[in-house]
Structure formats: structure tokens, C-alpha cells
Design a protein around this motif. Structure first.
Motif, PDB file in Angstrom:
ATOM      1  N   GLY A   1       0.817  -1.215   0.000  1.00 54.86           N
ATOM      2  CA  GLY A   1       0.000   0.000   0.000  1.00 54.86           C
ATOM      3  C   GLY A   1       0.846   1.258   0.000  1.00 54.86           C
ATOM      4  O   GLY A   1       0.557   2.207  -0.745  1.00 54.86           O
ATOM      5  N   PHE A   2       1.869   1.297   0.826  1.00 56.02           N
ATOM      6  CA  PHE A   2       2.765   2.454   0.841  1.00 56.02           C
ATOM      7  C   PHE A   2       3.437   2.649  -0.516  1.00 56.02           C
ATOM      8  O   PHE A   2       3.530   3.762  -1.022  1.00 56.02           O
ATOM      9  CB  PHE A   2       3.848   2.307   1.916  1.00 56.02           C
ATOM     10  CG  PHE A   2       3.435   2.730   3.290  1.00 56.02           C
ATOM     11  CD1 PHE A   2       2.774   3.924   3.507  1.00 56.02           C
ATOM     12  CD2 PHE A   2       3.730   1.944   4.385  1.00 56.02           C
ATOM     13  CE1 PHE A   2       2.408   4.316   4.773  1.00 56.02           C
ATOM     14  CE2 PHE A   2       3.374   2.320   5.652  1.00 56.02           C
ATOM     15  CZ  PHE A   2       2.700   3.515   5.850  1.00 56.02           C
ATOM     16  N   THR A   3       3.881   1.548  -1.098  1.00 58.51           N
ATOM     17  CA  THR A   3       4.581   1.644  -2.379  1.00 58.51           C
ATOM     18  C   THR A   3       3.655   2.141  -3.476  1.00 58.51           C
ATOM     19  O   THR A   3       4.015   3.034  -4.259  1.00 58.51           O
ATOM     20  CB  THR A   3       5.177   0.270  -2.758  1.00 58.51           C
ATOM     21  OG1 THR A   3       6.032  -0.154  -1.702  1.00 58.51           O
ATOM     22  CG2 THR A   3       5.971   0.347  -4.040  1.00 58.51           C
ATOM     23  N   GLN A   4       2.449   1.613  -3.540  1.00 61.13           N
ATOM     24  CA  GLN A   4       1.505   2.035  -4.573  1.00 61.13           C
ATOM     25  C   GLN A   4       1.086   3.492  -4.387  1.00 61.13           C
ATOM     26  O   GLN A   4       0.962   4.242  -5.353  1.00 61.13           O
ATOM     27  CB  GLN A   4       0.273   1.125  -4.568  1.00 61.13           C
ATOM     28  CG  GLN A   4       0.563  -0.262  -5.072  1.00 61.13           C
ATOM     29  CD  GLN A   4       1.100  -0.244  -6.487  1.00 61.13           C
ATOM     30  OE1 GLN A   4       0.563   0.400  -7.375  1.00 61.13           O
ATOM     31  NE2 GLN A   4       2.192  -0.954  -6.694  1.00 61.13           N
ATOM     32  N   THR A   5       0.880   3.905  -3.152  1.00 62.24           N
ATOM     33  CA  THR A   5       0.517   5.297  -2.892  1.00 62.24           C
ATOM     34  C   THR A   5       1.660   6.232  -3.261  1.00 62.24           C
ATOM     35  O   THR A   5       1.442   7.293  -3.849  1.00 62.24           O
ATOM     36  CB  THR A   5       0.138   5.479  -1.413  1.00 62.24           C
ATOM     37  OG1 THR A   5      -0.893   4.551  -1.084  1.00 62.24           O
ATOM     38  CG2 THR A   5      -0.351   6.887  -1.140  1.00 62.24           C
TER      39      THR A   5
END
Length: 88
Positions: A67-71
Motif C-alpha cells: 500500500g505504501f509503495t503504490q501510494t
């Protein structure tokens, strides 16, 4: 949102992704260490509980990391659009 805000937000989010990955590796190392040192002395039920809790924690950690990476990549795209380029 200005370009500077988007870049700062991207940097912060990707830094959080790196930190969550470091926590993932720490928990993995801890699990492997406990499995090696205490694995033979644990009962089957104790080992099952530890393995289930570890699996749940690792699934959650990978979900958070993803999630952090995609955001971060999303906001990096916004910064690129504001800058007028699509170079990552």
C-alpha cells in the motif's frame, strides 16, 4: 497540490515503505531465530499458534508495504504531471 508538496509526500510515503520493509525483515529474522533455537522444545500447539500469528503478521506487513509503495508511486505520477514530464 503543488509539485513540491507532491514530491515531499512521495518521499515521505516511500520512506515509510522502506521502514515497513525493514520491520518485515526484522520479524522474519526473529521468527527464524526462535524457530531454530526453541523449535524443538515447543509443543505442537505452541508451534502452531506462533506460526499462525507469524503468518498473519507477515500478510499484514506485506499488505501495508504494498500500500505504501503504490501510494508513493501514485503521488510520484502526480508530481510528474505537475512538472509536465512523465520521467520517473
Amino acid at each position: 497540490m503543488t509539485e513540491v508538496e507532491a514530491v515531499t509526500l512521495t518521499q515521505s510515503i516511500l520512506e515509510n515503505a522502506g521502514n515497513s520493509y525493514a520491520i518485515f525483515l526484522t520479524v522474519l529474522s526473529g521468527y527464524l531465530l526462535v524457530a531454530h533455537l526453541a523449535g524443538k522444545t515447543l509443543t505442537f500447539s505452541q508451534l502452531s499458534i506462533i506460526t499462525i500469528l507469524y503468518s498473519l503478521l507477515m500478510g499484514y506487513s506485506l499488505f501495508i508495504w504494498f500500500g505504501f509503495t503504490q501510494t508513493g508511486l501514485h503521488y510520484q505520477g502526480i508530481a510528474a504531471e505537475l512538472r509536465g514530464t512523465m520521467n520517473f
